[in-house]
Design an enzyme around this catalytic site. Structure first.
Site, PDB file in Angstrom:
ATOM      1  N   HIS A   2       0.814  -1.212   0.000  1.00  0.00           N
ATOM      2  CA  HIS A   2       0.000   0.000   0.000  1.00  0.00           C
ATOM      3  C   HIS A   2       0.854   1.271   0.000  1.00  0.00           C
ATOM      4  CE1 HIS A   2       0.769  -0.617   4.355  1.00  0.00           C
ATOM      5  NE2 HIS A   2       0.806   0.709   4.378  1.00  0.00           N
ATOM      6  N   ASP A  61      -0.182  -7.986   1.910  1.00  0.00           N
ATOM      7  CA  ASP A  61       0.059  -6.568   1.653  1.00  0.00           C
ATOM      8  C   ASP A  61       1.566  -6.303   1.535  1.00  0.00           C
ATOM      9  OD1 ASP A  61      -0.459  -3.928   1.189  1.00  0.00           O
ATOM     10  OD2 ASP A  61      -0.660  -3.397   3.310  1.00  0.00           O
ATOM     11  N   SER A  72       4.965   2.886   7.864  1.00  0.00           N
ATOM     12  CA  SER A  72       4.700   1.585   7.258  1.00  0.00           C
ATOM     13  C   SER A  72       5.984   1.047   6.623  1.00  0.00           C
ATOM     14  CB  SER A  72       3.606   1.717   6.204  1.00  0.00           C
ATOM     15  OG  SER A  72       3.276   0.460   5.675  1.00  0.00           O
TER      16      SER A  72
END
EC number: 3.4.21.90
Length: 1254
Positions: free
Chosen positions: A148, A170, A222
């Site tokens: 993402h 992910d 992230s």
């Protein structure tokens, strides 16, 4: 692609990343001892080579030959002139970099420093349009980047790799280039519970979840790795879910054989997405607008309009910061007062105040807008119209207050600021429009300060301040010593927060003093301001001017002048009209957010405790009102609570089931009653009666009364039979004149001697005359003897089992089948079973419930909390009408009032002949405290039981968790166990429950969309931040008072606050069966209800073969001491002989007693001591050691302690138990009375038979 990295390393740890080489490095191996020859480079290349050599010595330990042509390509500046001048700045720059570490203001902690060392190698920034959006990590032989995270890895070698994407995890993954494998970090699947490290400090791992303190992580993190203390990667961060004080991390981690992704509920991805804003239909990054009107200092009005156009965009605050700091694609130097910059685009204002301190209204520069009291520590957050911490120019000045004086902004000293309730308040923090102060209870609130002319400016409002303390004690002063409880408080920080207030363009301020009459003309004095004027004399006398202007042939009463200024914002106050009807607005952060903290609360003095028989007396000494409560731990809790404010004495009944009481903020105390009494169960009859009277008074009275009555009846019957026999014997002689009573009969009956037929003669006469009567005479005594024998036999047979009746359904020591058993669902209650198998020595299996948890399946209906009424500034349409428009706001109300004539401090707001109209609006929104103080309404469904059970058999002693559903199997030491389903389908939770903080309430609530004003659920939403807010508060608007600008309204008091006062006791304090109610998740712990069936499959390997086990013989038992109804109060010595030493299973084969030991060590010709617990006064139970068995018989005494802090570990009794001594006395009494009665019956039968013969 396999997402489990391969552990490929080259004997290195935590080494810095090699410097970027301006040439391509040859990957062919070179001999380690050969030093490549370099041609003489220039000075700059020589310095670079020295730096590369130093770095290479720390990393690869090899020197690489640099191609000549490629080295000349890498020059940052193409200019070749003034090489000596280039060298000096380079040296200067190096000299300036040396003290750089000392210039850091905040030194990272140990965990941060450790992570920085490792991250220097293994992570790379991911950038999009020059902005870091996340990170990629080198783990094992792979480079991993969250899918993402948009952008490109900031490394040319990694950026050109081909990545494979997995939506399940992910992640995007690729093989690491060979020359970068030495940069990768190790990884591990071993994750014991504890603390780990990442870029922002400590990460706690517990229950399969990684959590951090809220605020430690943010979007942009992230892809960051989490390390253990050895520098190995245990997980990669993808995002986080805010759970109040802590944030649960969404991570990708590894198990032994696979990759797993942990995603908590409510997770948000932590990719720093690029925020875009608009200007004239053109998009641009909010953090760096390329346009000219983006600096407030250059074009303030155009900048405010741009901000209003982007107020609802996610990047609004980035645009606001860029506009206020005037940075445009350039490096901005941060300041500790940077968050004060926004206030230079705002201004204070004058607002209507009903009481300015002297009982009269005024337009006050310190008008009170809002008062918030969500913090239970007595802190108030007050919003006023003045601005604190700023000078009149709008720059940060902690010692100043700026306020509006007419059309001008003035400043004063902050030291003159005062806040009052019933007494002066202590001010803890100020910034902008907000004051945080600790105030004593009171019925009003007053804020004042001294202006530049030393005049007191004040505003006073009616306000009931009565803070509710935290915990179970209503204290006033913070204690020196106590306990820390979770609470909320206003954090004294001025940094940007999640809270915000709306700002809008200020209205035109009328001012009659701007007009002056001069020789029939009206002169407008601008004074450097922009004046909007309107005169009814003549034509075209309407407009704006920034210079003095004269209106010819006109009067002051025919003109209206107002100061207009649209280059500042001011707060959207309901006491000040807005400039236009359109909903153009801005917003700024609110300081001093409400946060979760811990508050120190006092601990009430421990009560004086006196233990009595089945009761406890507490003498309470409260220093302030303190809550006292208790409940029973049985099926009927009978909860009780009261507030105690003076010395009191309370007597609590205590049963064998136990009670729990809590005094103030002290932890709850649990007590159990023991079967204590006076007398002795093995003494004289009066001592035995006293013993049983103390235990079972009603049963004892009934038994003694019955026995006494039976004895009296037996004696009376005996006397009656003897008297009847005497009368029958003497009657014939009394009726016969001159008869002489025989000598034997005379002696027996005290009568004269007489002659009569003998027994033989009488029976011979009956045989000759009436044989039927003969057999009846013979059968009567025989029947009487048989009947008496049966009665005595029945009495003896019934009394003996009467002493050993126990509750078999809860047997903790009953012998179980090999594959099935039933254990009581009672925490700490041991269950033991004796398992025998052919060819093996017997084994004792012990099962003990350590912890149980009933977890219902919950469906969140909505959350409800306190609401706030949002009242925008009214819009006043001069000389015209306005109309309401519908808006998507909860409980939105809008009304237009005609015939209003509002006044402001400078004069009438409108100047026209026709009527004016005011558009008033109001709607409902969640209060800012909802994030910390709200109740959740759930529908509860079937509860599942999860138990922690300690299993012991043979050499295995292990604790395991299992779902008690009859399906979930657990393996303990090679044995398979299946628990459940539980014997009773019970749950302490109703179909509808309400969860508030750490309390749970069985309570009905209205469904979503059906709330009632003033009741629980008057506002409803799925979460504290969702957009589906429903409200029904009966909000009503009222007509404004003449001449005053305001928006009067009448809301219904908050249903949530009403519920807090009337909610009653929570399930935590009144749950049956001693349940402990917990939240997060909602569950009931350690409920003592029902039984748990167990199916087990134990292999032969768990047993000891007979040939390997000791052979025990001559086993005997002697009880040394025994106290019944006490926790293992019996001690027995087992004597034995054996052929060899070893371990033997010891077990009680009766429910009468429970042994504490499961195995014992035996020696040749030895003794072993075991402890047992029993509820019987005369227990007799069979004990086995290996294959040998014996019977233990004891005479137990009652316990000495009336009350103990632990429950019994033995079976309870259904009927009173009778000791062996009591049975002996009963048998003796029955035998004596029975003997007398038998003699009387025999005499009567004989006399009757003799008399009937005559």
């Amino acid at each position: 692609m396999n997402y489990i990295p391969t552990q490929t390393f080259y004997g290195r740890r935590w080494r810095p990343r090699p410097a970027f080489r301006p040439w391509q490095v040859s990957m062919q191996p070179t001999p380690t001892m050969v030093t490549p020859m370099l041609q003489a480079p220039d000075l700059q290349a020589q310095q670079m080579q020295q730096l590369i050599s130093a770095v290479s010595a720390l990393t690869t330990k090899q020197n690489v030959k640099a191609p000549k042509g490629q080295r000349q390509k890498k020059q940052q500046k193409p200019k070749e002139k003034k090489e000596n001048q280039k060298k000096k700045p380079t040296q200067k720059k190096k000299q300036q970099q040396k003290p750089k570490p000392q210039a850091k203001k905040k030194k990272p902690g140990r965990r941060e420093r450790m992570c920085m060392k490792i991250e220097n190698d293994c992570i790379f920034e991911v950038k999009l349009d020059g902005k870091v959006t996340g990170y990629a990590c080198l783990v094992g032989d792979k480079v991993m980047k969250p899918a993402h995270v948009k952008g490109t890895i900031d490394n040319p070698d990694l950026a050109k790799l081909t990545y494979k994407k997995s939506s399940k995890y992910d992640l995007e993954c690729a093989q690491i280039p060979v020359h970068m494998k030495s940069d990768a970090s190790k990884y591990t699947h071993e994750k014991p519970e504890g603390h780990y490290n990442w870029h922002h400090g400590a990460v706690q791992y517990s229950g399969g979840r990684f959590t951090i303190p809220t605020g430690a992580g943010k979007p942009g993190d992230s892809g960051r790795p989490i390390f253990d203390n050895k520098g190995r990667v245990v997980a990669i961060v993808l995002g986080g879910a805010n759970e109040g004080a802590r944030t649960a991390l969404s991570v990708v981690t590894w198990t032994k054989d696979m990759v797993t992704r942990v995603t908590p509920e409510g997770t948000e991805e932590w990719s720093a997405a690029l925020m875009m804003c608009i200007l004239a239909n053109t998009s641009f990054p909010c953090s760096s607008p390329p346009c000219y009107p983006c600096c407030y200092e250059k074009q303030p009005e155009q900048t405010l309009r741009m901000l209003e156009d982007n107020v609802n965009r996610p990047g609004y605050y980035e645009l606001l910061e860029a506009s206020m700091t005037c940075r445009n694609r350039s490096r901005h130097r941060r300041s500790v007062t940077e968050h004060f910059n926004v206030y230079k685009a705002t201004r204070p204002y004058l607002a209507y105040c009903a009481d300015c301190g002297d009982g009269y209204f005024c337009y006050s520069p310190v008008a009170i807008e809002k008062i918030r009291d969500e913090a239970p520590d007595g802190m108030l957050k007050i919003q006023v119209s003045a601005q604190i911490g700023l000078d009149k120019a709008g720059t940060h000045a902690h010692t100043k207050i700026r306020y509006m004086a007419g059309h001008d902004v003035q400043e004063s000293k902050r030291d003159s600021l005062r806040v009052y309730t019933s007494a002066a308040c202590s001010i803890h923090g100020t910034m902008g429009h907000f004051i945080v102060a600790h105030c004593p209870p009171g019925d009003y609130l007053k804020v004042s300060f001294e202006d530049a002319d030393s005049h007191v400016k004040a505003c006073k409002v009616q306000y009931k301040h009565d803070p509710l303390p935290v915990g179970r004690e209503k204290f006033v002063v913070r204690p020196h010593f106590g306990v820390e409880l979770p609470c909320t408080s206003y954090q004294l920080t001025t940094a940007p927060t999640d809270e915000e207030i709306d700002m809008h363009t200020p209205p035109d301020i009328p001012d009659r003093t701007l007009l002056s009459q001069t020789a029939g003309n009206v002169k407008i004095t601008a004074g450097g301001r922009t004046i909007r004027y309107n005169c009814t004399c003549g034509r075209d006398n309407v407009g704006t001017t920034s210079t003095d202007k004269t209106i010819n042939t006109c009067k002051i009463d025919q003109c209206h002048a107002a100061v207009t200024s649209h280059d500042k914002w001011q707060f959207t106050s309901p006491f000040v009209p807005r400039a236009d009807q359109t909903a153009r607005r801005g917003k700024v952060h609110v300081p001093f957010p409400l946060t979760n903290v811990t508050c120190r609360v006092p601990l009430a003095r421990a009560p004086d405790v006196t233990y009595g028989k089945k009761e406890v007396t507490l003498r309470l000494h409260p220093d302030h009102p303190t809550l006292f409560s208790y409940r029973s731990l049985g099926a009927e809790p009978h909860p009780y609570e009261e507030w105690v404010d003076k010395f009191s004495e309370r007597i609590i009944p205590v049963t064998e089931e136990g009670i729990e009481y809590q005094w103030g903020n002290n932890p709850p105390v649990r007590l159990w009653a023991q079967l204590t009494t006076e007398g002795k169960p093995h003494g004289w009859p009066h001592e035995i009666i006293q013993y049983y009277y103390g235990l079972y008074p009603a049963a004892t009275i009934a038994a003694v009364s019955g026995a006494s009555l039976m004895a009296l009846l037996t004696l009376a019957a005996t006397c009656c039979m003897l008297a009847t026999a005497r009368r029958k014997c003497l009657t014939p002689y009394a009726l016969t004149p001159g008869a002489v009573v025989p000598l034997t009969l005379g002696l027996l009956c005290c009568a004269p001697r007489a002659n009569a037929a003998s027994f033989a003669e009488t029976m011979a006469y009956l045989w000759d005359e009436n044989k039927t009567l003969f057999w009846m005479e013979f059968a009567a005594p025989a029947a009487a003897l048989a009947l008496l024998a049966c009665c005595i036999k029945s009495l003896i047979c019934c009394c003996k089992p009467f002493s050993f009746l126990v509750l078999l359904s809860l047997g903790a020591s009953a012998k179980a089948y090999e594959h099935t058993a039933t254990i009581p669902n009672v925490v700490g209650f041991p269950y033991k079973a004796h398992i025998e198998r052919n060819g093996f020595s017997p084994m004792t299996l012990q099962l003990e419930v350590v912890e149980t948890s009933w977890e219902p399946t919950l469906n969140l209906e909505y959350i409800t909390c306190e609401y706030k009424t949002v009242v925008p500034s009214p819009f006043i349409k001069c000389c015209g009408t306005s109309e309401c428009s519908s808006k998507e706001q909860p409980d939105y109300q809008c009304k237009v009032y005609t015939g209003v004539y509002p006044f402001m401090w400078g004069g009438a707001y409108c100047f026209c002949d026709s009527e004016n109209t005011q558009l008033s609006e109001a709607y409902v929104d969640r209060s800012d405290v909802c994030k910390h103080d709200h109740a959740s309404a759930y529908k509860a469904h079937t509860a599942s039981l999860k138990a922690t059970i300690r299993i012991s058999y043979g050499t295995i002693n292990q604790t395991t968790e299992a779902f008690v559903n009859g399906e979930h199997a657990v393996n303990v030491g090679g044995s398979k166990f299946i628990f459940g389903p539980i014997s009773t389908a019970w749950s302490p939770f109703d179909n509808k429950i309400v969860v508030y903080k750490d309390d749970v309430y069985n309570q009905d609530f209205p469904p979503y969309g059906s709330g009632q004003p003033g009741r629980f659920g008057d506002i409803q939403s799925r979460t504290v931040e969702s957009k589906d807010l429903y409200a029904n508060t009966a909000l009503k608007l009222s007509r404004p008072s003449p001449g005053v600008v305001h928006v009067p309204y009448t809301p219904t008091p908050s249903g949530f606050k009403y519920w807090l006062k009337e909610k009653g006791s929570s399930l935590n304090t009144k749950a049956p069966f001693g349940c402990k109610i917990k939240t997060n998740p909602v569950r009931a712990m350690d409920c003592a209800v029902g039984s748990i069936p167990v199916s087990m499959d134990i292999p032969d390997s768990a047993f000891t073969r007979v040939v390997d086990a000791p052979a025990v013989t001559d086993l005997s038992c002697q009880v040394v001491v025994c106290t019944h109804s006490s926790d293992f109060g019996g001690v027995a010595t087992l004597s034995y002989k054996t052929d060899k030493p070893g371990k033997c299973a010891v077990h009680s084969h009766s429910n009468v007693a429970t042994l504490q030991e499961a195995t014992v060590d035996v020696k040749e010709d030895g003794k072993v001591t075991v402890h047992f617990s029993t509820a019987s006064a005369s227990p007799a139970f069979k004990v086995s050691v290996c294959d040998a068995k014996t019977t233990c018989t004891a005479a137990c005494e009652p316990p000495k302690d009336h009350i103990v802090p632990y429950g019994a570990s033995h079976n309870n009794q259904v009927f009173p138990d009778m000791s062996g001594t009591a049975m002996t006395w009963v048998q003796r009494l029955a035998s004596g009375l029975g003997g007398l009665a038998l003699i009387a019956v025999v005499v009567l039968v004989l006399v009757t038979c003799i008399t009937m013969r005559r």
